[in-house]
Design an enzyme around this catalytic site. Sequence first.
Site, PDB file in Angstrom:
ATOM      1  N   LYS A  95      20.835 -22.832  -9.751  1.00  0.00           N
ATOM      2  CA  LYS A  95      19.912 -24.113 -10.226  1.00  0.00           C
ATOM      3  C   LYS A  95      19.211 -23.488  -9.425  1.00  0.00           C
ATOM      4  O   LYS A  95      18.675 -22.444  -8.166  1.00  0.00           O
ATOM      5  CB  LYS A  95      20.749 -25.683  -9.418  1.00  0.00           C
ATOM      6  CG  LYS A  95      19.298 -26.789  -9.602  1.00  0.00           C
ATOM      7  CD  LYS A  95      19.235 -26.742 -11.247  1.00  0.00           C
ATOM      8  CE  LYS A  95      19.145 -28.397 -11.882  1.00  0.00           C
ATOM      9  NZ  LYS A  95      19.868 -28.904 -12.818  1.00  0.00           N
ATOM     10  N   THR A  98      25.112 -27.368 -13.612  1.00  0.00           N
ATOM     11  CA  THR A  98      23.837 -26.791 -12.454  1.00  0.00           C
ATOM     12  C   THR A  98      23.185 -28.190 -11.745  1.00  0.00           C
ATOM     13  O   THR A  98      22.660 -28.027 -11.355  1.00  0.00           O
ATOM     14  CB  THR A  98      22.600 -26.389 -13.573  1.00  0.00           C
ATOM     15  OG1 THR A  98      21.579 -27.113 -14.116  1.00  0.00           O
ATOM     16  CG2 THR A  98      23.224 -24.927 -13.929  1.00  0.00           C
ATOM     17  N   ASP A  99      23.332 -28.994 -12.337  1.00  0.00           N
ATOM     18  CA  ASP A  99      23.125 -30.454 -11.868  1.00  0.00           C
ATOM     19  C   ASP A  99      24.326 -31.231 -10.351  1.00  0.00           C
ATOM     20  O   ASP A  99      23.127 -31.653  -9.112  1.00  0.00           O
ATOM     21  CB  ASP A  99      23.025 -31.623 -12.511  1.00  0.00           C
ATOM     22  CG  ASP A  99      22.455 -33.357 -12.318  1.00  0.00           C
ATOM     23  OD1 ASP A  99      21.208 -33.210 -11.600  1.00  0.00           O
ATOM     24  OD2 ASP A  99      23.616 -33.799 -11.935  1.00  0.00           O
ATOM     25  N   ARG A 155     -10.794   4.196   9.456  1.00  0.00           N
ATOM     26  CA  ARG A 155     -10.877   2.380   7.948  1.00  0.00           C
ATOM     27  C   ARG A 155     -10.218   1.917   8.563  1.00  0.00           C
ATOM     28  O   ARG A 155      -8.925   1.629   9.873  1.00  0.00           O
ATOM     29  CB  ARG A 155     -10.135   3.637   7.037  1.00  0.00           C
ATOM     30  CG  ARG A 155      -8.706   3.901   7.042  1.00  0.00           C
ATOM     31  CD  ARG A 155      -8.130   3.775   5.879  1.00  0.00           C
ATOM     32  NE  ARG A 155      -7.180   3.226   5.891  1.00  0.00           N
ATOM     33  CZ  ARG A 155      -6.307   4.243   5.027  1.00  0.00           C
ATOM     34  NH1 ARG A 155      -6.322   3.937   3.490  1.00  0.00           N
ATOM     35  NH2 ARG A 155      -4.772   4.741   5.441  1.00  0.00           N
ATOM     36  N   GLN A 211       2.317   4.999   4.900  1.00  0.00           N
ATOM     37  CA  GLN A 211       3.629   5.104   4.537  1.00  0.00           C
ATOM     38  C   GLN A 211       4.133   5.984   5.827  1.00  0.00           C
ATOM     39  O   GLN A 211       5.225   5.414   6.135  1.00  0.00           O
ATOM     40  CB  GLN A 211       4.124   6.952   3.302  1.00  0.00           C
ATOM     41  CG  GLN A 211       3.285   6.519   2.543  1.00  0.00           C
ATOM     42  CD  GLN A 211       1.928   6.653   1.908  1.00  0.00           C
ATOM     43  OE1 GLN A 211       0.631   6.213   2.499  1.00  0.00           O
ATOM     44  NE2 GLN A 211       1.703   6.903   0.485  1.00  0.00           N
ATOM     45  N   ASN A 222      -2.006  -1.720  -0.141  1.00  0.00           N
ATOM     46  CA  ASN A 222      -2.771  -0.998   0.500  1.00  0.00           C
ATOM     47  C   ASN A 222      -3.908  -2.283   0.018  1.00  0.00           C
ATOM     48  O   ASN A 222      -4.587  -1.557  -0.508  1.00  0.00           O
ATOM     49  CB  ASN A 222      -3.302  -0.075   0.666  1.00  0.00           C
ATOM     50  CG  ASN A 222      -3.824   0.824   1.858  1.00  0.00           C
ATOM     51  OD1 ASN A 222      -4.450   0.291   2.699  1.00  0.00           O
ATOM     52  ND2 ASN A 222      -4.479   2.080   1.333  1.00  0.00           N
ATOM     53  N   HIS A 241      -7.288  -2.317   0.118  1.00  0.00           N
ATOM     54  CA  HIS A 241      -8.787  -1.848   0.169  1.00  0.00           C
ATOM     55  C   HIS A 241      -9.920  -2.969   0.746  1.00  0.00           C
ATOM     56  O   HIS A 241     -10.004  -4.124   0.441  1.00  0.00           O
ATOM     57  CB  HIS A 241      -8.872  -0.788  -0.805  1.00  0.00           C
ATOM     58  CG  HIS A 241      -8.213  -0.362  -1.129  1.00  0.00           C
ATOM     59  ND1 HIS A 241      -7.510   0.716  -0.908  1.00  0.00           N
ATOM     60  CD2 HIS A 241      -7.204   0.049  -2.975  1.00  0.00           C
ATOM     61  CE1 HIS A 241      -6.569   1.228  -1.156  1.00  0.00           C
ATOM     62  NE2 HIS A 241      -6.264   0.626  -2.861  1.00  0.00           N
TER      63      HIS A 241
HETATM   64  O1  LIG Z   1      -2.857   4.997   2.748  1.00  0.00           O
HETATM   65  C1  LIG Z   1      -2.437   5.617   1.769  1.00  0.00           C
HETATM   66  N1  LIG Z   1      -1.765   6.259   1.332  1.00  0.00           N
HETATM   67  C2  LIG Z   1      -2.031   6.651   0.392  1.00  0.00           C
HETATM   68  O2  LIG Z   1      -0.902   7.189  -0.448  1.00  0.00           O
HETATM   69  C3  LIG Z   1      -3.133   6.194  -0.344  1.00  0.00           C
HETATM   70  N2  LIG Z   1      -4.393   6.774  -1.196  1.00  0.00           N
HETATM   71  C4  LIG Z   1      -5.222   5.953  -1.409  1.00  0.00           C
HETATM   72  O3  LIG Z   1      -6.550   6.538  -2.458  1.00  0.00           O
HETATM   73  N3  LIG Z   1      -5.988   5.453   0.009  1.00  0.00           N
HETATM   74  C5  LIG Z   1      -4.564   5.871   0.742  1.00  0.00           C
HETATM   75  N4  LIG Z   1      -4.028   5.554   1.675  1.00  0.00           N
END
Ligand SMILES: O=c1[nH]c(=O)c2[nH]c(=O)[nH]c2[nH]1
Length: 325
Positions: A14, A59-60, A190, A258, A284, A286
């Site tokens: 379930k 499943t009930d 950033r 990363q 990420n 943006h």
């Molecule tokens: O921290 C980041 N890793 C990326 O692999 C990546 N690629 C990107 O365009 N901006 C970023 N920023």
Amino acid sequence: MSELSYLSHARYGKDKVRVLRVVRDGAWHNIVEYNVTALVEGDIDVSYTKADNSVVVATDSIKNITYYIAKTSPHVLVPERFALHLGTHLVSKYAHLKKAFITVEQLRWQRIPISQGPGQTPKEHSHAFYRDGDEKRTVEVEVDASAGKDKLVARVTSGLKDLLVIKTTGSAFESFFRDEYTTLVEVNDRIFSTSIDLTYTFAPISIPKPADGEGKVFEAPFAGDAAKGTPWDGDALAAALRNITLEVFALDESASVQATLYKMGQRIIAENQHITTVTYSLPNKHYVPVDMKYIGVDNTTPKNAEVFLPLAHPSGLITATVSRK
Ligand SMILES: O=c1[nH]c(=O)c2[nH]c(=O)[nH]c2[nH]1
């Protein structure tokens, strides 16, 4: 037809069993809200291949058992323990079901703070709660009864998802590979925002097989030092790993998503001896400084960037698993 194919995998149960459990400690009420998936594998092939339903626990019924364990388990307030109890119950009650796969998603409920007057710390209300965000705690448990006569082996992966964070400096992205497709400019400052998905896997644990099929072994509390850092200690672990994640995010002078991700994983492995692997999935998200050059305003050099456009999509998606050696 029968020479051409065979049943190579079968699992059923379930999905989306929703449950709110209230545990009353006098006037002090505790609650958990779970979305549960309970699936099983075992000697069930004939239900697919021969239309033989005699092996099918409906499943009930699996849904009913989920509510039964939510009602009776002394472990219901900790999702890892609840999932282990439910999985253990299924495979010990039904000998032909060899494995149970329980997924629990826990929704957030926080106590409402009640002000106590000027200078006083607010008190948490005993039975009124609010939803403080979309973040969820997650637990995936596999209980394997095929491991031996007297014991079950359980594999537990816990985690959190949809934890949204942002920081307004302390993040750069420079010196990345460049070629004819590169349009991105290097930045030493950033916005860094992501919606954190984290899973962490524990070393397998062994549970005595309950002889009565009722999972009574779970009435003995799994407490004390032996439980520390293991899935039995799920709440403390979840809080600690969430803290590590948030702290590294806030404090790291990030060279990239990363590099920050790797530091988070390394710290979790270093500080939690029972955790074997840590996986993050970090979109990420943006935020782009709005270009105002056309009206003679600088909003794009990092120190003057103050107005940002949140981009819904696309986003980068950075994932990795960090494992214990
Ligand atoms: O921290 C980041 N890793 C990326 O692999 C990546 N690629 C990107 O365009 N901006 C970023 N920023």
